[in-house]
Design an enzyme around this catalytic site. Sequence first.
Site, PDB file in Angstrom:
ATOM      1  N   ARG A  41      55.631 -14.406  56.360  1.00  0.00           N
ATOM      2  CA  ARG A  41      57.053 -14.562  56.030  1.00  0.00           C
ATOM      3  C   ARG A  41      57.559 -15.954  56.400  1.00  0.00           C
ATOM      4  NH1 ARG A  41      59.264  -8.559  57.825  1.00  0.00           N
ATOM      5  NH2 ARG A  41      58.753  -7.531  55.863  1.00  0.00           N
ATOM      6  N   LYS A 198      54.362  11.235  50.022  1.00  0.00           N
ATOM      7  CA  LYS A 198      55.393  12.220  49.694  1.00  0.00           C
ATOM      8  C   LYS A 198      56.131  11.902  48.396  1.00  0.00           C
ATOM      9  CE  LYS A 198      56.366  13.637  54.447  1.00  0.00           C
ATOM     10  NZ  LYS A 198      57.437  13.820  55.468  1.00  0.00           N
ATOM     11  N   GLY A 354      54.087  -1.946  51.836  1.00  0.00           N
ATOM     12  CA  GLY A 354      53.147  -2.242  52.914  1.00  0.00           C
ATOM     13  C   GLY A 354      51.725  -1.773  52.680  1.00  0.00           C
ATOM     14  N   GLY A 377      61.389  -2.461  51.441  1.00  0.00           N
ATOM     15  CA  GLY A 377      62.510  -1.623  51.031  1.00  0.00           C
ATOM     16  C   GLY A 377      63.227  -2.148  49.806  1.00  0.00           C
TER      17      GLY A 377
END
Length: 400
Positions: A41, A198, A354, A377
């Site tokens: 980053r 999920k 990720g 996100g």
Amino acid sequence: MSIKSLQELAESGQLAGRRVFIRSDLNVPLDERGNITEDTRIRASLPAIQMALKAGAAVMVTSHLGRPEEGVLKPEDSLAPVARRLSELLGRPVPLRANWVDGVDVKPGEVVLLENCRVNQGEKKNSEQLARRLAALCDVYVNDAFGTAHRAEATTHAMAKFAPVACAGPLLAAEIQALSRALENPQRPLAAIVGGSKVSTKLTILNNLAQKVDRLIVGGGIANTFLLAQGFPIGKSLAEPELVPECKRILATLADKGVTLPLPIDVVVAKEFKAEATATVRRASDVQPDDLILDIGPQSALGLAHLIREASTIVWNGPVGVFEFDAFAEGTRQLALAIADATARGAFSIAGGGDTLAAIAKFGIGDKVSYISTGGGAFLEFLEGKKLPAIEILEQRAAG
């Protein structure tokens, strides 16, 4: 999307002598001694800083790090390790300034790092009062932190309302361009791979992509729930039976478009979840009551890889098996190689999340994917079809 860019301002000479405030994403992992363990980053933030410096600006950079308590700067929340690494990478001193909200002393051609912005009272609540004080520090506000673009905070959103000029840095601009190319104006066929444990965490993504794609591929626990919806046995595999009706609705949406969702015809199972477990290939219809499905089988991998190689645009979020265990990594490896092959032949591919980045690293295809998103996100919310607050405010400013 129409957004003013830092590059435009630099090339037109509008940064010389100006105070430029860059909101970067420097939220890097640290070990227990406060040493940076991975600096991607920080490296990704360099082009914006170098662009502003080269254009003759007085440059201020800030970021969050971790989850500090507002109003309290603890040593473990300090950007001091980031300042040291930035100094090394830029080849010049990068002083770290604390208590900077009411003023920053920085001259044209200099760069300073402003201490963890989430320590400021009102940052996370997107305080207008704080944002107005921050906006007064600069002539040009730059958001270059795609990883926080889904959060409306003072330095990512409200500040952009009140700064004299607001624009996107090169990293944010590249993310917007890549995601728009993949989802808003894609070359077809458009294929999306959505993996993970999920359905519930990816339900909005699946519903949104079902409206857009020509091929939708699911993997991991998500695929298990879809298998359950189609009446297949899944043994004691991870799944969400309560979401079977949602899976059926997604299948119906795809069917209305003439699109099928290719579920595994064979799977790799084990009796327990561990790296050294014995891997067995079974037909999807032959899964035993005490089996755990941990990967797609070789025939499924072959068929899905073929679909990917035929695509002109590919969006990848999530593995199709427990790729961290070598015995259950082959399905994800085959899909990764198919994405690399399709890209080499001219397809546009974008990957994010990720686990996806970890799989890309494991299978060595980092330089064979068109674009790798830096925002977890934010990438997911873009796939969901949501407006990201940090991008939306820059669009509004550009529109006048």
